[in-house]
Design a protein around this motif. Structure first.
Motif, PDB file in Angstrom:
ATOM      1  N   ASN A   1      29.145  26.876  -0.145  1.00  0.00           N
ATOM      2  CA  ASN A   1      27.981  27.234   0.097  1.00  0.00           C
ATOM      3  C   ASN A   1      26.910  26.257   0.005  1.00  0.00           C
ATOM      4  OD1 ASN A   1      26.078  29.243   1.522  1.00  0.00           O
ATOM      5  ND2 ASN A   1      25.420  29.790  -0.687  1.00  0.00           N
ATOM      6  N   ALA A   2      26.706  25.779  -1.150  1.00  0.00           N
ATOM      7  CA  ALA A   2      25.884  24.786  -1.609  1.00  0.00           C
ATOM      8  C   ALA A   2      25.880  23.476  -0.688  1.00  0.00           C
ATOM      9  CB  ALA A   2      25.847  24.354  -3.135  1.00  0.00           C
ATOM     10  N   LYS A   3      27.192  23.019  -0.805  1.00  0.00           N
ATOM     11  CA  LYS A   3      27.617  21.862   0.166  1.00  0.00           C
ATOM     12  C   LYS A   3      27.065  21.990   1.711  1.00  0.00           C
ATOM     13  CE  LYS A   3      31.352  18.929   1.548  1.00  0.00           C
ATOM     14  NZ  LYS A   3      32.712  18.576   1.759  1.00  0.00           N
ATOM     15  N   PHE A   4      27.243  23.195   2.016  1.00  0.00           N
ATOM     16  CA  PHE A   4      26.916  23.582   3.384  1.00  0.00           C
ATOM     17  C   PHE A   4      25.297  23.594   3.609  1.00  0.00           C
ATOM     18  CE2 PHE A   4      25.384  25.753   6.937  1.00  0.00           C
ATOM     19  CZ  PHE A   4      26.512  25.510   8.236  1.00  0.00           C
ATOM     20  N   ILE A   5      24.609  24.029   2.704  1.00  0.00           N
ATOM     21  CA  ILE A   5      23.113  24.124   2.613  1.00  0.00           C
ATOM     22  C   ILE A   5      22.596  22.698   2.570  1.00  0.00           C
ATOM     23  CG2 ILE A   5      21.106  24.605   1.269  1.00  0.00           C
ATOM     24  CD1 ILE A   5      22.590  27.038   0.671  1.00  0.00           C
ATOM     25  N   ILE A   6      23.108  21.623   1.716  1.00  0.00           N
ATOM     26  CA  ILE A   6      22.855  20.214   1.921  1.00  0.00           C
ATOM     27  C   ILE A   6      23.117  19.748   3.029  1.00  0.00           C
ATOM     28  CG2 ILE A   6      23.266  18.049   0.737  1.00  0.00           C
ATOM     29  CD1 ILE A   6      23.945  19.515  -2.078  1.00  0.00           C
ATOM     30  N   LEU A   7      24.017  19.986   3.766  1.00  0.00           N
ATOM     31  CA  LEU A   7      24.284  19.183   4.877  1.00  0.00           C
ATOM     32  C   LEU A   7      23.692  19.676   6.315  1.00  0.00           C
ATOM     33  CD1 LEU A   7      28.520  18.846   4.793  1.00  0.00           C
ATOM     34  CD2 LEU A   7      26.594  17.042   4.494  1.00  0.00           C
ATOM     35  N   TYR A   8      23.278  21.073   6.255  1.00  0.00           N
ATOM     36  CA  TYR A   8      22.585  21.825   7.328  1.00  0.00           C
ATOM     37  C   TYR A   8      21.726  22.519   6.632  1.00  0.00           C
ATOM     38  CZ  TYR A   8      27.230  20.296   9.404  1.00  0.00           C
ATOM     39  OH  TYR A   8      28.073  19.407   9.633  1.00  0.00           O
ATOM     40  N   PRO A   9      20.377  22.025   6.499  1.00  0.00           N
ATOM     41  CA  PRO A   9      19.495  23.049   5.634  1.00  0.00           C
ATOM     42  C   PRO A   9      18.860  23.971   6.659  1.00  0.00           C
ATOM     43  CG  PRO A   9      18.759  20.654   6.157  1.00  0.00           C
ATOM     44  CD  PRO A   9      20.301  20.710   6.480  1.00  0.00           C
ATOM     45  N   THR A  10      18.913  23.618   7.936  1.00  0.00           N
ATOM     46  CA  THR A  10      18.075  24.703   8.873  1.00  0.00           C
ATOM     47  C   THR A  10      19.046  25.794   9.256  1.00  0.00           C
ATOM     48  OG1 THR A  10      18.787  23.325  10.863  1.00  0.00           O
ATOM     49  CG2 THR A  10      16.670  22.820   9.720  1.00  0.00           C
ATOM     50  N   ILE A  11      20.295  25.923   8.895  1.00  0.00           N
ATOM     51  CA  ILE A  11      21.174  26.964   9.381  1.00  0.00           C
ATOM     52  C   ILE A  11      21.323  27.923   8.150  1.00  0.00           C
ATOM     53  CG2 ILE A  11      23.597  27.411  10.102  1.00  0.00           C
ATOM     54  CD1 ILE A  11      22.180  25.515  12.106  1.00  0.00           C
ATOM     55  N   LYS A  12      21.319  29.413   8.795  1.00  0.00           N
ATOM     56  CA  LYS A  12      21.339  30.130   7.700  1.00  0.00           C
ATOM     57  C   LYS A  12      22.757  30.618   7.122  1.00  0.00           C
ATOM     58  CE  LYS A  12      21.388  35.446   7.753  1.00  0.00           C
ATOM     59  NZ  LYS A  12      21.355  36.516   8.658  1.00  0.00           N
ATOM     60  N   THR A  13      23.036  30.752   5.802  1.00  0.00           N
ATOM     61  CA  THR A  13      24.159  30.975   5.065  1.00  0.00           C
ATOM     62  C   THR A  13      24.060  32.066   4.483  1.00  0.00           C
ATOM     63  OG1 THR A  13      23.474  30.049   2.977  1.00  0.00           O
ATOM     64  CG2 THR A  13      24.361  28.375   4.640  1.00  0.00           C
ATOM     65  N   LYS A  14      25.329  32.821   4.133  1.00  0.00           N
ATOM     66  CA  LYS A  14      25.397  33.974   3.788  1.00  0.00           C
ATOM     67  C   LYS A  14      26.571  34.174   2.896  1.00  0.00           C
ATOM     68  CE  LYS A  14      26.439  37.697   6.326  1.00  0.00           C
ATOM     69  NZ  LYS A  14      26.339  38.805   7.284  1.00  0.00           N
TER      70      LYS A  14
END
Length: 122
Positions: A67-80
């Motif tokens: 989740n943290a890696k995804f937020i760094i790579l794609y900060p504008t995409i919502k994660t859950k």
């Protein structure tokens, strides 16, 4: 001769266009259509609609890391982060159609293996 044919053809075209416009307006006012739209709205509010992409399913530590890696790579995409006893899921994005989700999934597969498109509300 061209002017003699142009005016009647134009009038027929105009008449057909106007009649088709009024036919479309009466359909949207039908009670059966309105009931169906209301039923679909209630269904969507309880079940959800659209698609998301699941990039990980497994233990908590790895899920939080992904989740943290995804937020760094794609900060504008919502994660859950979702806990589904005993495992954790990382779901990303909110796409209206499966086609949109599939296109985004092709991008995410480059960094995260095993991604799948899932319907929202499931």
């Amino acid at each position: 001769m061209k002017n003699n044919l142009f005016i009647p053809i134009f009038l027929c075209y105009l008449l057909a266009t106007v009649s088709s416009l009024t036919a479309q307006n009466t359909t949207s006012k039908s009670e059966a259509v309105q009931k169906l739209l209301d039923k679909k709205t209630r269904y969507n509010s309880t079940v959800g609609f659209g698609y998301s992409i699941q990039i990980y399913y497994g233990n908590e530590t790895t899920a939080k890391s992904k989740n943290a890696k995804f937020i760094i790579l794609y900060p504008t995409i919502k994660t859950k982060l979702v806990w589904d006893n005993p495992d954790w899921k990382v779901q990303v994005g909110n796409y209206k159609t499966k086609l949109e989700a599939d296109r985004a999934n092709l991008i995410y597969k480059k960094e995260f293996s095993g991604t799948i498109v899932i319907p929202l509300g499931k």
